[in-house]
Scaffold this active site. Structure first.
Site, PDB file in Angstrom:
ATOM      1  N   LYS A 143       0.813  -1.219   0.000  1.00  0.00           N
ATOM      2  CA  LYS A 143       0.000   0.000   0.000  1.00  0.00           C
ATOM      3  C   LYS A 143       0.848   1.272   0.000  1.00  0.00           C
ATOM      4  O   LYS A 143       0.469   2.274  -0.588  1.00  0.00           O
ATOM      5  CB  LYS A 143      -0.910   0.011   1.240  1.00  0.00           C
ATOM      6  CG  LYS A 143      -2.040  -1.008   1.199  1.00  0.00           C
ATOM      7  CD  LYS A 143      -3.206  -0.509   0.383  1.00  0.00           C
ATOM      8  CE  LYS A 143      -4.442  -1.368   0.556  1.00  0.00           C
ATOM      9  NZ  LYS A 143      -4.357  -2.688  -0.035  1.00  0.00           N
ATOM     10  N   ASP A 164     -10.557   0.038  -0.193  1.00  0.00           N
ATOM     11  CA  ASP A 164     -10.305   1.179   0.695  1.00  0.00           C
ATOM     12  C   ASP A 164     -10.366   2.513  -0.022  1.00  0.00           C
ATOM     13  O   ASP A 164      -9.467   3.349   0.093  1.00  0.00           O
ATOM     14  CB  ASP A 164      -8.939   1.026   1.383  1.00  0.00           C
ATOM     15  CG  ASP A 164      -8.867  -0.235   2.213  1.00  0.00           C
ATOM     16  OD1 ASP A 164      -9.930  -0.837   2.449  1.00  0.00           O
ATOM     17  OD2 ASP A 164      -7.761  -0.616   2.614  1.00  0.00           O
ATOM     18  N   TRP A 184      -8.355 -13.286  -0.700  1.00  0.00           N
ATOM     19  CA  TRP A 184      -7.298 -12.411  -0.156  1.00  0.00           C
ATOM     20  C   TRP A 184      -7.413 -12.610   1.340  1.00  0.00           C
ATOM     21  O   TRP A 184      -8.326 -12.113   1.976  1.00  0.00           O
ATOM     22  CB  TRP A 184      -7.579 -10.964  -0.571  1.00  0.00           C
ATOM     23  CG  TRP A 184      -6.722  -9.902   0.076  1.00  0.00           C
ATOM     24  CD1 TRP A 184      -6.463  -9.738   1.403  1.00  0.00           C
ATOM     25  CD2 TRP A 184      -6.022  -8.835  -0.595  1.00  0.00           C
ATOM     26  NE1 TRP A 184      -5.666  -8.653   1.602  1.00  0.00           N
ATOM     27  CE2 TRP A 184      -5.369  -8.070   0.395  1.00  0.00           C
ATOM     28  CE3 TRP A 184      -5.892  -8.450  -1.917  1.00  0.00           C
ATOM     29  CZ2 TRP A 184      -4.604  -6.940   0.101  1.00  0.00           C
ATOM     30  CZ3 TRP A 184      -5.128  -7.322  -2.213  1.00  0.00           C
ATOM     31  CH2 TRP A 184      -4.493  -6.586  -1.219  1.00  0.00           C
ATOM     32  N   ASP A 185      -6.511 -13.391   1.912  1.00  0.00           N
ATOM     33  CA  ASP A 185      -6.689 -13.825   3.301  1.00  0.00           C
ATOM     34  C   ASP A 185      -5.895 -12.964   4.278  1.00  0.00           C
ATOM     35  O   ASP A 185      -4.671 -12.969   4.281  1.00  0.00           O
ATOM     36  CB  ASP A 185      -6.286 -15.301   3.449  1.00  0.00           C
ATOM     37  CG  ASP A 185      -7.046 -15.960   4.592  1.00  0.00           C
ATOM     38  OD1 ASP A 185      -7.297 -15.279   5.605  1.00  0.00           O
ATOM     39  OD2 ASP A 185      -7.409 -17.150   4.467  1.00  0.00           O
ATOM     40  N   ASN A 186      -6.624 -12.232   5.113  1.00  0.00           N
ATOM     41  CA  ASN A 186      -5.995 -11.337   6.100  1.00  0.00           C
ATOM     42  C   ASN A 186      -5.796 -11.990   7.467  1.00  0.00           C
ATOM     43  O   ASN A 186      -5.541 -11.283   8.447  1.00  0.00           O
ATOM     44  CB  ASN A 186      -6.852 -10.078   6.271  1.00  0.00           C
ATOM     45  CG  ASN A 186      -6.719  -9.126   5.101  1.00  0.00           C
ATOM     46  OD1 ASN A 186      -5.621  -8.883   4.612  1.00  0.00           O
ATOM     47  ND2 ASN A 186      -7.839  -8.583   4.639  1.00  0.00           N
TER      48      ASN A 186
END
Length: 975
Positions: free
Chosen positions: A58, A135, A237-239
């Site tokens: 990011k 986001d 998308w594994d957080n």
């Protein structure tokens, strides 16, 4: 794999052709990984059978903030090298851009810029791409509204156009509604998701995080629901292992909460793991193991819950990894604890590899405030803003968390102490990971477009205040901070502590800005549209002159330490210890048990590891049953079974504390300084908290407290409050609701309600393995305590004037003697390997203490130090005043405060530069006073004692002007 007629055909093709995407997305906020780390990752991924990496940090500035800008020749070389390194290992390198902050979807110029950027990267050899729209504000600009019917249509139009333009490469998209809780109004009826599903080119894969941003479980139902909406199976998308939302947590537990039964129903899984590259071995290794399985070794997922902790602990083995793992697992069966064992065995050799670390320990996460909500004043937690103390009555009372309080509980955990640096923040420097192999470089000369956004905070119904919230960026680095030169030979320092004075940063000027309460942005969240567009800002990082240091630090301000290249402030790389001391290292080498313990202390977002739970349970039991020791103390009956049990469990607590100390020392001595710097601050912090709990248990063992003690020390909300752990492990709340992880849960058990500030300390800039231990004072400690007192008696230093032999104890007799003689039960010492380096003593009721002193201390002192001694011309005025003090004691004006009835004294040798030592020592003392019903303490010093004044100020004491004494300063604090 079996076909499922309920799912679209595209899903079956993916799995039938062995085309399951499995790998890593570097998609977190904060300092990106380095080129070297990414190349290391590709090698590991190949070895473990993974196939995909998504470049999406990011805060790498040309990924998001300056997405339009083309790469320079230098950056192009690094990116080309990375893409080639991935190819060499058969890893698909997905290059991702995040243009959503400020793109105008209908602008030809914007789309041309996007195509140009991705074309440039394709020339570097990249054959797979991703567009990320997470986001961002889900609103279109006025210009876009004239062209597109909906936000989804705008994104679909641009994405399909780019996909075709690049020749239909492998392509991923992250939607703005990327989990069920963000779907409007829900997954099935979301116009946005259904538009993506029906209009996006069928070959483009869409990412999804599950039920929540961080999903405790991935269920077949949720996957089916999103598959129906998207008309294709999602790439997860594994957080689960992401930690960019909490300064105190890192996740070293195994991949879990996802049954291998899901694999045929998914297009793939990409883990977005911890910010610290060195902390991700277990996360990535266990995902790789999971991806190769098709049987679930743990059918009943509730067995993976913390709720089953009591059952688990019954079957724990020595290494803490023994519970509920079947005796034999077939190779295609996945069980998280077995997967963890396998990963630890492979991780262990990594610590022996000689790897260097750059710069001081710096937290790679942005200091971003999460907006607090109204606080209910009665809540007791080390993270709360309130200083209100609530006590319960009766020894068995337990704080009950009802449904409305659960929200309050969550609010408390996410509350922030607003530091000056957050009220008027400056956007952090832009970061660039593509101009060096080993460092992340930042440049102050380029404005950061992700600007601070003031957001109103509801403080109460009647009042609204405003705090500036940083949108996913770092606070500006403090360039003036002195840099520490590290000479690299850490082994000597770890053996003798010889270099500690040069290694420790003593700057504590900002230590009350409470880094533990600074909330970094949620993963994939909390980042508002910038106020200015980088499209119109020129500048590159070509001439950058600063390096973000490569390691971990919870600097309270959240600022990054940087390395400058001007020569004057040059940071020296810390190398691993030299080979010639290899034989000595053997006894300090990390073991499997060490790493098993480390993983248990920092397990998963919704689950503490077995040994972490054991620490919580043992301490809580010992505190709750301390009355047994008190009763035995009064009856002089130490042989009763319940007394024996208490002391056996206290010894168990002590053994666990020693195991954590060993882990800390072994890790600090390892060759791999890169991993050490990534993990050090977390372990340093929790080691201190566990050591403090153990010190308090040792004090409880003395039985010096009244029967009413539980009413003073119960606390309100802790892990053992009804509903707390159930809510924590349920996954119904995002994990940033429960701030601080196990470290905070352990802290909350210490009976010091208003002691938040005492848990805020600066991590050493350079790892040291010196361990300081706080324990109750013993009679044989008297001479060493006197020695420390003599060396610190004059405003923190020794009196430079010589004292004759008969007066050598004069100052110690005045300052600490009466406490040691009359109240030894309220005296603590702190020691390192060399001996006692500090003490803290108190009297619970100063008025009564003075009466005792007049009867049993002062007369003896007057006899020992007759007034005639004052006539010695060589005696300093300081010494003369002390003799006068004893003889004029009865007429002395003293503090008599109903709010601060206790008195105390604390002193630490100046050689101890770790400011957490004094805080932990004082916390222990205050907890002992609290157990005896005192909630306020005062200290008195000469008005000229500036060091002492500052020392107590950093311990949370404030001047008490109501108790004015001529020539003195009175300071007090509540707890």
């Amino acid at each position: 794999m079996a076909e499922d007629s309920n799912l679209p055909n595209s899903e079956n093709l993916n799995t039938k052709n062995g085309n399951f995407i499995c790998g890593v997305v570097e998609g977190f906020y904060g300092r990106p990984w380095t080129t070297e780390q990414r190349k290391d990752l590709f090698q590991k991924m190949k070895k473990w059978g993974m196939d995909s990496y998504v470049y999406a940090p990011k805060d790498d500035y040309k990924h998001r903030a300056y997405w339009r800008e083309l790469y320079t020749v230098e950056e192009a070389e690094h990116l080309t090298g990375l893409i080639q390194a991935a190819k060499d290992q058969n890893i698909t390198f997905y290059y991702a851009l995040s243009p959503g902050l400020d793109i105008t979807y209908s602008s030809t110029k914007e789309i041309t810029a996007l195509k140009r950027k991705l074309e440039q990267v394709s020339q570097f050899g990249c054959t797979a791409f991703a567009l990320l729209f997470d986001d961002i504000e889900p609103e279109m600009s006025e210009a876009d509204k004239e062209v597109f019917q909906s936000f989804a249509q705008a994104q679909v139009s641009v994405t399909n156009d780019i996909y075709q333009h690049l020749g239909q490469p492998r392509f991923l998209v992250c939607p703005t509604q990327y989990c069920s809780t963000r779907a409007v109004p829900n997954v099935t009826n979301s116009e946005y998701l259904n538009t993506l599903g029906s209009k996006l080119a069928q070959e483009i894969d869409i990412m999804w995080t599950g039920q929540k941003v961080i999903s405790r479980l991935l269920t077949k139902e949720n996957i089916q629901e999103i598959t129906d909406a998207l008309r294709r199976p999602p790439v997860i998308w594994d957080n689960l292992h992401a930690n960019d939302y909490d300064q105190k947590r890192v996740f070293l537990g195994p991949y879990s909460g996802r049954s291998p039964d899901l694999i045929p129903k998914l297009r793939g899984v990409l883990t977005n793991p911890n910010c610290e590259y060195g902390a991700n071995f277990v996360a990535i290794h266990t995902l790789a193991q999971w991806s190769r399985c098709n049987l679930d070794g743990q059918r009943d997922l509730t067995l993976n819950d913390t709720v089953s902790a009591d059952i688990k602990l019954e079957t724990e083995t020595e290494d803490g990894l023994g519970e509920d793992v079947p005796v034999s697992l077939s190779p295609n069966m996945y069980h998280p604890r077995q997967a963890l064992r396998n990963a630890i065995n492979e991780w262990l050799p990594e610590f022996s590899k000689h790897k260097s670390a750059w710069g001081p320990i710096v937290k790679p996460q942005p200091a971003v405030a999460v907006i607090p909500v109204p606080i209910i004043p009665s809540i007791n937690t080390c993270m709360t803003l309130t200083s209100t103390t609530t006590t319960t009555t009766g020894s068995n009372s337990q704080a009950v968390v009802n449904p409305t309080q659960l929200q309050a509980l969550a609010e408390v955990c996410s509350s922030v102490a607003v530091a000056d640096s957050l009220v008027n923040p400056v956007p952090g420097p832009v970061m660039n990971s593509l101009v060096s192999d080993t460092k992340v470089v930042c440049n102050d000369s380029i404005p950061n477009p992700i600007a601070p956004v003031p957001i109103p905070i509801p403080v109460s119904d009647a009042e609204v205040k405003s705090i500036t919230v940083l949108s996913g960026t770092h606070i500006k680095p403090d360039k003036d901070k002195n840099k520490v030169v590290v000479n690299g030979d850490k082994a000597d320092e770890c053996k003798e502590g010889a270099k500690e004075e040069t290694c420790m940063n003593t700057d504590t000027s900002t230590d009350l800005s409470n880094e533990s309460s600074l909330s970094p942005s949620e993963p994939m969240d909390c980042n508002s549209t910038p106020n200015i567009s980088p499209a119109h800002i020129k500048g590159t990082v070509e001439n950058s002159s600063e390096d973000v240091a490569m390691s971990e630090n919870s600097t309270p301000s959240g600022s990054m330490q940087v390395e400058t290249n001007d020569g004057a402030n040059q940071m020296v790389v810390e190398n691993p210890p030299e080979n010639d001391i290899e034989p000595e290292r053997k006894e300090n080498e990390l073991t499997f048990e060490d790493l098993a313990l480390l993983c248990d202390l920092f397990y998963l977002p919704f689950e503490h590891g077995g040994q972490g739970l054991q620490l919580l349970q043992e301490f809580n039991w010992l505190k709750s049953n301390a009355h047994i020791v008190m009763a035995a103390n009064q009856k002089k009956d130490p042989l009763k079974a319940d007394v024996q049990e208490w002391f056996t469990r206290a010894e168990k607590m002590n053994e666990m504390t020693q195991a954590v100390n060993r882990l800390f020392q072994h890790l600090s001595s390892c060759n791999n300084r890169e991993i050490l710097y990534d993990l050090y601050s977390y372990l340093w912090d929790i080691r201190g908290v566990i050591s403090l709990l153990n010190s308090y248990v040792k004090w409880l063992a003395g039985g010096q407290f009244p029967a009413s003690m539980p009413s003073y020390t119960q606390g309100t909300y802790t892990w053992f409050s009804k509903g707390w752990k159930e809510t924590f492990m349920s996954g119904e709340q995002e994990p940033w609701v429960f701030r601080g992880g196990l470290t905070a849960d352990l802290q909350r058990l210490i009976p010091v309600d208003s002691g938040n500030d005492l848990f805020v300390y600066k991590v050493p800039d350079v790892p040291t393995c010196r361990v300081y231990t706080v324990r109750p004072y013993l009679p044989e400690d008297e001479q060493m305590v006197y020695n420390v007192c003599s060396r610190t008696c004059k405003d923190g230093l020794e009196d430079p004037h010589p004292y004759p032999e008969e007066l050598k104890n004069l100052q110690s007799d005045r300052i600490v003697g009466a406490y040691l003689t009359l109240h030894p039960e309220f005296c603590f010492v702190v020691e390192d390997d060399a001996g006692i380096v500090g003490f803290a003593c108190a009297s619970p009721d100063y008025k009564k203490f003075r009466v005792k002193m007049e009867l049993a201390w002062v007369p003896e002192m007057c006899e020992k130090y007759p007034l005639s001694l004052k006539n010695d011309k060589d005696l300093s005025k300081f010494a003369q005043d002390t003799i006068s003090h004893f003889h004029g004691f009865k007429d002395e004006i003293y503090v008599s405060s109903p709010t601060h009835p206790s008195s105390m004294i604390c002193s630490i040798l100046p050689s101890v530069l770790d400011q957490s030592v004094s805080k932990r020592l004082v916390t222990c003392l205050l907890a002992a006073l609290r157990a005896n019903g005192s909630f306020g303490v005062h200290v008195v010093m000469n008005s000229t004692d500036s060091y002492t004044h500052a020392f107590y100020g950093k311990l949370g004491f404030v001047e008490n002007t109501h108790e004015a004494i001529k020539g003195k300063i009175v300071m007090g604090r509540t707890f």
